[in-house]
Design a protein around this motif. Structure first.
Motif, PDB file in Angstrom:
ATOM      1  N   PRO A 127       0.785  -1.246   0.000  1.00  0.00           N
ATOM      2  CA  PRO A 127       0.000   0.000   0.000  1.00  0.00           C
ATOM      3  C   PRO A 127       0.815   1.293   0.000  1.00  0.00           C
ATOM      4  O   PRO A 127       0.246   2.370  -0.181  1.00  0.00           O
ATOM      5  CB  PRO A 127      -0.795  -0.111   1.313  1.00  0.00           C
ATOM      6  CG  PRO A 127       0.126  -0.863   2.226  1.00  0.00           C
ATOM      7  CD  PRO A 127       0.850  -1.844   1.348  1.00  0.00           C
ATOM      8  N   LYS A 128       2.122   1.212   0.215  1.00  0.00           N
ATOM      9  CA  LYS A 128       2.914   2.422   0.390  1.00  0.00           C
ATOM     10  C   LYS A 128       3.387   2.988  -0.960  1.00  0.00           C
ATOM     11  O   LYS A 128       3.285   2.348  -1.997  1.00  0.00           O
ATOM     12  CB  LYS A 128       4.134   2.115   1.266  1.00  0.00           C
ATOM     13  CG  LYS A 128       3.782   1.595   2.657  1.00  0.00           C
ATOM     14  CD  LYS A 128       3.165   2.665   3.526  1.00  0.00           C
ATOM     15  CE  LYS A 128       2.948   2.203   4.955  1.00  0.00           C
ATOM     16  NZ  LYS A 128       4.192   2.017   5.697  1.00  0.00           N
ATOM     17  N   ARG A 129       3.940   4.202  -0.929  1.00  0.00           N
ATOM     18  CA  ARG A 129       4.401   4.864  -2.149  1.00  0.00           C
ATOM     19  C   ARG A 129       5.781   4.352  -2.598  1.00  0.00           C
ATOM     20  O   ARG A 129       6.111   4.416  -3.787  1.00  0.00           O
ATOM     21  CB  ARG A 129       4.472   6.380  -1.922  1.00  0.00           C
ATOM     22  CG  ARG A 129       3.116   7.043  -1.915  1.00  0.00           C
ATOM     23  CD  ARG A 129       3.157   8.507  -1.532  1.00  0.00           C
ATOM     24  NE  ARG A 129       4.065   9.328  -2.302  1.00  0.00           N
ATOM     25  CZ  ARG A 129       3.825   9.762  -3.539  1.00  0.00           C
ATOM     26  NH1 ARG A 129       2.703   9.407  -4.159  1.00  0.00           N
ATOM     27  NH2 ARG A 129       4.698  10.541  -4.155  1.00  0.00           N
ATOM     28  N   TYR A 130       6.568   3.863  -1.654  1.00  0.00           N
ATOM     29  CA  TYR A 130       7.942   3.455  -1.947  1.00  0.00           C
ATOM     30  C   TYR A 130       8.160   2.006  -1.512  1.00  0.00           C
ATOM     31  O   TYR A 130       7.509   1.521  -0.588  1.00  0.00           O
ATOM     32  CB  TYR A 130       8.941   4.366  -1.221  1.00  0.00           C
ATOM     33  CG  TYR A 130       8.816   5.817  -1.628  1.00  0.00           C
ATOM     34  CD1 TYR A 130       9.611   6.360  -2.625  1.00  0.00           C
ATOM     35  CD2 TYR A 130       7.874   6.650  -1.019  1.00  0.00           C
ATOM     36  CE1 TYR A 130       9.483   7.690  -3.010  1.00  0.00           C
ATOM     37  CE2 TYR A 130       7.735   7.980  -1.391  1.00  0.00           C
ATOM     38  CZ  TYR A 130       8.549   8.491  -2.391  1.00  0.00           C
ATOM     39  OH  TYR A 130       8.409   9.804  -2.774  1.00  0.00           O
ATOM     40  N   LEU A 131       9.111   1.353  -2.190  1.00  0.00           N
ATOM     41  CA  LEU A 131       9.447  -0.039  -1.856  1.00  0.00           C
ATOM     42  C   LEU A 131      10.952  -0.212  -1.957  1.00  0.00           C
ATOM     43  O   LEU A 131      11.555   0.124  -2.982  1.00  0.00           O
ATOM     44  CB  LEU A 131       8.757  -0.998  -2.821  1.00  0.00           C
ATOM     45  CG  LEU A 131       9.081  -2.487  -2.631  1.00  0.00           C
ATOM     46  CD1 LEU A 131       8.322  -3.039  -1.417  1.00  0.00           C
ATOM     47  CD2 LEU A 131       8.730  -3.295  -3.883  1.00  0.00           C
ATOM     48  N   GLY A 132      11.551  -0.739  -0.898  1.00  0.00           N
ATOM     49  CA  GLY A 132      12.991  -0.959  -0.947  1.00  0.00           C
ATOM     50  C   GLY A 132      13.537  -1.420   0.391  1.00  0.00           C
ATOM     51  O   GLY A 132      12.774  -1.697   1.330  1.00  0.00           O
ATOM     52  N   VAL A 153      12.187   1.308  -5.431  1.00  0.00           N
ATOM     53  CA  VAL A 153      11.133   1.627  -6.391  1.00  0.00           C
ATOM     54  C   VAL A 153      10.404   2.872  -5.884  1.00  0.00           C
ATOM     55  O   VAL A 153       9.968   2.925  -4.725  1.00  0.00           O
ATOM     56  CB  VAL A 153      10.141   0.462  -6.560  1.00  0.00           C
ATOM     57  CG1 VAL A 153       9.061   0.833  -7.573  1.00  0.00           C
ATOM     58  CG2 VAL A 153      10.879  -0.801  -7.016  1.00  0.00           C
ATOM     59  N   TYR A 154      10.272   3.860  -6.771  1.00  0.00           N
ATOM     60  CA  TYR A 154       9.702   5.157  -6.441  1.00  0.00           C
ATOM     61  C   TYR A 154       8.421   5.386  -7.251  1.00  0.00           C
ATOM     62  O   TYR A 154       8.322   4.939  -8.394  1.00  0.00           O
ATOM     63  CB  TYR A 154      10.689   6.272  -6.777  1.00  0.00           C
ATOM     64  CG  TYR A 154      11.977   6.233  -5.992  1.00  0.00           C
ATOM     65  CD1 TYR A 154      12.169   7.074  -4.901  1.00  0.00           C
ATOM     66  CD2 TYR A 154      13.016   5.368  -6.353  1.00  0.00           C
ATOM     67  CE1 TYR A 154      13.356   7.053  -4.181  1.00  0.00           C
ATOM     68  CE2 TYR A 154      14.203   5.335  -5.642  1.00  0.00           C
ATOM     69  CZ  TYR A 154      14.369   6.170  -4.551  1.00  0.00           C
ATOM     70  OH  TYR A 154      15.544   6.143  -3.847  1.00  0.00           O
ATOM     71  N   PRO A 155       7.460   6.133  -6.707  1.00  0.00           N
ATOM     72  CA  PRO A 155       6.278   6.485  -7.490  1.00  0.00           C
ATOM     73  C   PRO A 155       6.646   7.511  -8.565  1.00  0.00           C
ATOM     74  O   PRO A 155       7.666   8.204  -8.454  1.00  0.00           O
ATOM     75  CB  PRO A 155       5.338   7.093  -6.450  1.00  0.00           C
ATOM     76  CG  PRO A 155       6.252   7.662  -5.416  1.00  0.00           C
ATOM     77  CD  PRO A 155       7.408   6.697  -5.341  1.00  0.00           C
ATOM     78  N   SER A 185       7.529   0.647   2.128  1.00  0.00           N
ATOM     79  CA  SER A 185       7.435  -0.746   2.557  1.00  0.00           C
ATOM     80  C   SER A 185       8.811  -1.379   2.424  1.00  0.00           C
ATOM     81  O   SER A 185       9.478  -1.217   1.394  1.00  0.00           O
ATOM     82  CB  SER A 185       6.433  -1.519   1.700  1.00  0.00           C
ATOM     83  OG  SER A 185       5.119  -1.115   1.955  1.00  0.00           O
ATOM     84  N   LYS A 186       9.221  -2.092   3.452  1.00  0.00           N
ATOM     85  CA  LYS A 186      10.504  -2.782   3.425  1.00  0.00           C
ATOM     86  C   LYS A 186      10.384  -4.049   2.593  1.00  0.00           C
ATOM     87  O   LYS A 186       9.403  -4.779   2.681  1.00  0.00           O
ATOM     88  CB  LYS A 186      10.939  -3.139   4.847  1.00  0.00           C
ATOM     89  CG  LYS A 186      12.286  -3.823   4.930  1.00  0.00           C
ATOM     90  CD  LYS A 186      12.669  -4.079   6.381  1.00  0.00           C
ATOM     91  CE  LYS A 186      14.022  -4.760   6.485  1.00  0.00           C
ATOM     92  NZ  LYS A 186      14.408  -5.003   7.907  1.00  0.00           N
ATOM     93  N   SER A 187      11.399  -4.310   1.759  1.00  0.00           N
ATOM     94  CA  SER A 187      11.358  -5.492   0.900  1.00  0.00           C
ATOM     95  C   SER A 187      12.659  -6.273   0.993  1.00  0.00           C
ATOM     96  O   SER A 187      13.753  -5.693   0.883  1.00  0.00           O
ATOM     97  CB  SER A 187      11.126  -5.083  -0.558  1.00  0.00           C
ATOM     98  OG  SER A 187      11.199  -6.209  -1.410  1.00  0.00           O
ATOM     99  N   GLN A 188      12.532  -7.575   1.176  1.00  0.00           N
ATOM    100  CA  GLN A 188      13.680  -8.471   1.209  1.00  0.00           C
ATOM    101  C   GLN A 188      14.173  -8.819  -0.191  1.00  0.00           C
ATOM    102  O   GLN A 188      15.180  -9.504  -0.341  1.00  0.00           O
ATOM    103  CB  GLN A 188      13.321  -9.752   1.959  1.00  0.00           C
ATOM    104  CG  GLN A 188      13.050  -9.561   3.446  1.00  0.00           C
ATOM    105  CD  GLN A 188      14.287  -9.101   4.192  1.00  0.00           C
ATOM    106  OE1 GLN A 188      14.365  -7.954   4.629  1.00  0.00           O
ATOM    107  NE2 GLN A 188      15.252  -9.982   4.338  1.00  0.00           N
TER     108      GLN A 188
END
Length: 251
Positions: A127-132, A153-155, A185-188
């Motif tokens: 659901p968040k704007r950023y992922l990494g 990853v950025y919007p 969001s934190k991503s592994q």
């Protein structure tokens, strides 16, 4: 598959690495042109090197755009150069694209053939704007500060959140700190690790699809020897690791 634009920043010192990264992505894609790329050359780079990287990208991707450099003079420090590159990329994406983008620095190494599909699905399903990767920074008083790593990853409109941090001498994502972390969001799927030699290969997590920190470009050469063409899946040939089961390929 939901589209993610791959933004590759490069300067005079790592232009050859950017070219090698494009070649590696092409190899992982079963020597097919897939995905979309934005090249972000710095102001200190000569036109011939930009052309070399662009030719490699045009082989690797379905479409390639080149971001115009609005600050042609060299940046006084490394981080200011990084901040300029990100600001140029984010501004260009905001004006010309509606896709999220991956800020993919030349010392990154995609680890699996389905790396971009995995990142795209992970971004779409949260659901968040950023992922990494969310990282810790130790302050002089020994306290810890959380921040989102640059390779993330950025919007498409990220420039609206981060422009204010790009004019500082320190890294923009570090300066954004908790403000950016709250939107992330934190991503592994990402792994931040300095890859020094082949002994570090054992430290790569099996759930990671993208490593950031191979300054010498050694890991790509190692992985190339472990890959073989995959069987045709959904009419598309991709590459897989010989040590892994074939991944399902998105239609």
């Amino acid at each position: 598959m939901n589209k993610i634009l791959i933004a590759i920043p490069f300067c005079k010192g790592d232009g050859a690495m950017a070219e090698k990264l494009c070649d590696w992505i092409f190899f992982l894609n079963g020597k097919q042109s897939r995905g979309h790329c934005l090249l972000v050359p710095s102001g200190d780079i000569h036109a011939e090197l930009v052309t070399k990287v662009q030719l490699a990208a045009e082989v690797s991707f379905e479409s390639v755009s080149v971001c115009p450099n609005t600050t042609p003079t060299p940046a006084p420090t490394k981080f200011e150069g990084t901040n300029r590159a990100f600001l140029n990329a984010a501004t260009f994406v905001n004006t010309n694209f509606k896709w999220p983008f991956l800020f993919l620095e030349p010392d990154c190494v995609p680890l699996q053939s389905h790396w971009l599909e995995s990142l795209s699905e992970a971004y779409r399903s949260q659901p968040k704007r950023y992922l990494g990767p969310i990282m810790k920074y130790i302050l002089p008083d020994k306290s810890e500060k959380l921040f989102l790593a640059r390779v993330a990853v950025y919007p498409p409109d990220a420039v609206n959140d981060l422009k204010q941090y790009c004019g500082t001498p320190a890294e923009f994502s570090l300066m954004a700190g908790e403000n950016l972390v709250r939107m992330s969001s934190k991503s592994q799927l990402f792994q931040q690790m300095q890859y020094k030699d082949d002994g570090d290969k054992a430290k790569i997590r099996p759930d990671a699809v993208l490593l950031h920190g191979d300054k010498k470009g050694q890991l790509m050469s190692v992985l190339r020897g472990e890959l073989k063409p995959a069987p045709v899946a959904n009419g598309e040939v991709v590459a897989i690791r010989t040590t892994q089961k074939p991944a399902r390929v998105a239609a």
